[in-house]
Design an enzyme around this catalytic site. Structure first.
Site, PDB file in Angstrom:
ATOM      1  N   HIS A   1      54.852 113.459 -28.032  1.00 37.21           N
ATOM      2  CA  HIS A   1      55.485 113.965 -26.823  1.00 37.21           C
ATOM      3  C   HIS A   1      55.618 112.890 -25.750  1.00 37.21           C
ATOM      4  CE1 HIS A   1      55.149 118.572 -27.480  1.00 37.21           C
ATOM      5  NE2 HIS A   1      55.339 117.931 -28.627  1.00 37.21           N
TER       6      HIS A   1
ATOM      7  N   HIS B   1      54.487 117.953 -38.801  1.00 34.50           N
ATOM      8  CA  HIS B   1      53.917 119.260 -39.100  1.00 34.50           C
ATOM      9  C   HIS B   1      53.094 119.270 -40.385  1.00 34.50           C
ATOM     10  CE1 HIS B   1      57.313 121.235 -36.509  1.00 34.50           C
ATOM     11  NE2 HIS B   1      56.455 120.520 -35.794  1.00 34.50           N
TER      12      HIS B   1
END
Length: 699
Positions: A73, A241
């Site tokens: 992020h 993920h």
């Protein structure tokens, strides 16, 4: 004096010294000045991964996924259109990023890193540590990473130059007026994220409505604006993920405010649940709840196994978020609880994960990765390196022992150029070539002005102005450029030096001749060593975004825009790393040198075009003149008494007389006793532009 670098003996500060690649850099004299034990640092970061703290316990006893999300992020705010965002400044520590909904609980990740930052202090930046933590996290879970480079520098306040969107609320739907979409879901430039407060796409679906094919369209736009292609998109989504989980096992309404809105006693921590237990298995972040894979702390191919081996159905998380869960999954394929290994839960997929299954192009890539785990690991490692280093600039800025040897096309590689040549002889050849001052200065400026301080791309090094796509950009006047290059390229070939050096040296010569015409003898500093990039090592699509749409310094607009010409000039000035006074002196100098795009006369407030005089500022501030609109954003400069039109001008020119700050600078340069200061300051700013990308001189 060595002929490797030219210096003037005049009074200007810029004339004394000037680093050249032939001189000793600080690191040559003090090679241990960095004094960071990088191996020990990595060991400490690795140890942190499994050192669970009671105040924010690690899922399954491993902080890896939290650190990865923090790094992802941080780097994932980068957008290629203007090069802003990204992880190279440590901006996640400040508003608004520290309080974005998508960054919920990353404040905890940074607090977990604080003991390491405290220990190593000034030897490592927050920006480096954040990205390093994510990379080490992957290594600690079994991924062979592609490499890592130190070299990021921290900022110490929120960034004011980045446009994150016009919305006034977090996660506002695209249908709401004043948003970032227009037409058929056309995302405003330069934005990349689909909503205010998100890093990329909405994990629940477009505007929170699950539809994997619609989400795939959002992903393709968003990742492309982050400089990623389809393969990199699939690799990053799947690799991101493969480890960790989403957190939504609770009531999001019980969470306290974000860090910027939290109480002073919370000491910069946000999203605190002061009503119920809000840590471990009860943590709430995105609202989605569950892990993607069977073994969330291990790098493997389990993501693709679950995605393709099971059918998936829509369900709601305990926090009320949409998520996909498998139908009739075997018990042994379920991940265990983060606190109790005797309990197993359904894995989950977001709408973005399901897009990899339903979008035909994404699925082809995902199926290939499923069949070839080694190819997936390599693709992800490379994509992760690109994601976390895209805004760090060229490879010459990379620091440390973990820098990969391979040169990558997205690094905009430029080979080193020669420094051991007779600069004066080359300059003499240029002087005898017949090129005008305007041609020499304009070409050098156009070559250098592409530099962006945001992601440290562009600039004169490499001379990509002679290659596609730059040689066809309207702002570079292709016909004039081709004519000038036809003169300069043979000079470079005859001297066996780079065209890049010759272009800049020609621009310097033009400035010197113009200063001489104004009665000031100077030698513009010059540092040889630029190289010439090749077309094969130039990513045309990646360079398309560097095309100037306007250049106030050359009084040019490609077309009409919603924003004003002066706003566009300020944006380019900021990207180039120039100050207000540098902008002022450069515009005034460029006008009198006759460098306007297309040879227009707007703003050329002088009868001595080609001489580096302060006439622009003298006439701009002269109360004997009046200013009158003449249509199409143009103005006439008239004699106050006779009404005779003396010159024409644009909004760019008028702003230097109307804005109080810029007028103050203009008045300084208009003063009778500052004619030489004007020349000196112009050369100083010019030299800064010409060398903005010479990171080899800054070591």
């Amino acid at each position: 004096m060595s002929n490797n670098s030219e210096r003037s003996q005049g009074k200007c500060p810029v004339m004394h010294g000037g680093t050249t690649s032939g001189e000793q850099a600080n690191m040559a004299w003090w090679p241990k000045s960095l004094n960071l034990d990088m191996a020990a640092l990595k060991q400490d970061v690795t140890a942190l991964m499994t050192d669970s703290q009671d105040w924010w316990p690690a899922d399954w006893g491993h902080y890896g996924a939290l650190m990865i999300r923090m790094a992802w992020h941080s780097a994932g705010t980068y957008r290629i259109a203007d090069g802003r965002g990204g992880g190279s400044t440590g901006n996640q520590r400040f508003a608004p990023l520290n309080s974005w909904p998508d960054n919920a609980n990353l404040d905890k990740a940074r607090r977990l890193l604080w003991p390491i930052k405290k220990k190593y202090g000034n030897k490592i930046s927050w920006a480096d540590l954040i990205i390093l933590a994510g990379t080490v996290a992957y290594e600690s879970m079994g991924l062979k990473t592609f490499g890592f480079a130190f070299g990021r520098e921290d900022i110490w306040h929120p960034e004011k130059d980045i446009y994150w969107g016009a919305e006034k609320e977090w996660l506002a739907p695209s249908s709401k007026p004043g948003g970032r979409y227009s037409g058929e879901r056309d995302l405003d430039n330069p934005l990349a994220a689909v909503m205010m407060g998100l890093i990329y796409v909405n994990p629940e679906g477009v505007d929170g409505n699950p539809d994997p094919l619609k989400t795939a369209k959002d992903m393709r736009v968003t990742f492309a604006r982050m400089a990623m292609d389809d393969e990199e998109t699939v690799a990053l989504t799947a690799g991101g993920h493969t480890v960790g989980k989403c957190h939504g096992n609770g009531d999001a309404r019980l969470l306290g405010p974000e860090p910027e809105g939290a109480a002073v006693e919370d000491q910069g921590l946000g999203w605190l649940n002061k009503t119920q237990r809000g840590i471990g298995r009860n943590a709430v972040t995105s609202g989605i709840e569950g892990a993607w894979t069977t073994h969330p702390t291990r790098w493997d191919n389990g993501y693709f196994y679950l995605l393709f081996n099971y059918e998936w159905e829509l369900k709601k998380s305990p926090a009320g978020a949409w998520q996909w869960e498998p139908v009739n999954i075997r018990e042994e394929d379920k991940p265990v609880d983060v606190e109790d290994p005797a309990i197993r839960h359904n894995p989950i997929m977001t709408d973005a994960d399901m897009a990899l299954k339903f979008d035909p192009e994404y699925r082809k890539i995902a199926e290939r990765f499923r069949a070839d785990p080694a190819a997936f690991s390599d693709a992800f490692a490379r994509a992760w390196f690109k994601l976390t280093h895209r805004d760090l600039g060229p490879k010459t800025r990379y620091v440390g022992p973990y820098v990969p040897a391979e040169d990558l096309i997205w690094q905009d590689p430029v080979p080193a150029g020669r420094t051991d040549y007779d600069v004066a002889a080359v300059k003499a050849s240029i002087a005898a070539s017949g090129l005008s001052i305007s041609d020499m200065v304009s070409t050098a400026w156009d070559s250098a002005r592409t530099f962006r301080g945001s992601d440290l791309r562009g600039g004169a090094n490499g001379a990509r102005i002679r290659l596609a796509p730059q040689n066809e950009w309207e702002g570079n006047e292709p016909a004039r450029l081709a004519r000038v290059l036809k003169v300069l390229e043979p000079i470079a070939a005859a001297s066996q030096i780079s065209v890049a050096d010759v272009i800049v040296l020609a621009g310097n010569l033009g400035v010197e001749l113009a200063a001489r015409a104004a009665g000031v003898e100077v030698t513009v500093p010059f540092s040889p060593g630029r190289g010439d990039a090749s077309q094969a090592r130039t990513d045309v699509a990646s360079f398309d975004v560097l095309e100037p749409l306007a250049d106030g310094y050359r009084n040019w607009l490609k077309k009409d825009y919603a924003v004003t010409a002066e706003e566009l000039m300020l944006d380019r000035t900021q990207l180039m790393g120039l100050t207000a006074h540098e902008m002022t002196v450069l515009v005034g100098g460029m006008r009198v040198l006759g460098t306007n795009h297309g040879g227009t006369r707007h703003g050329v407030f002088t009868e001595r075009e080609g001489a580096l005089t302060n006439d622009y500022f003298v006439n701009l501030t002269d109360m004997a003149n009046t200013w009158h609109p003449s249509g199409d954003r143009l103005y006439e400069v008239r004699d106050r008494k006779s009404g005779k039109v003396k010159w024409t001008a644009t909004r760019i020119d008028l702003v230097f007389g109307s804005n109080s700050v810029l007028r103050a600078y203009a008045e300084v340069y208009a003063q009778d006793d500052n004619k030489e200061k004007f020349v000196c300051d112009f050369i100083s700013a010019w030299n800064k532009v010409m060398n903005a990308d010479r990171f080899d001189l800054m070591s």
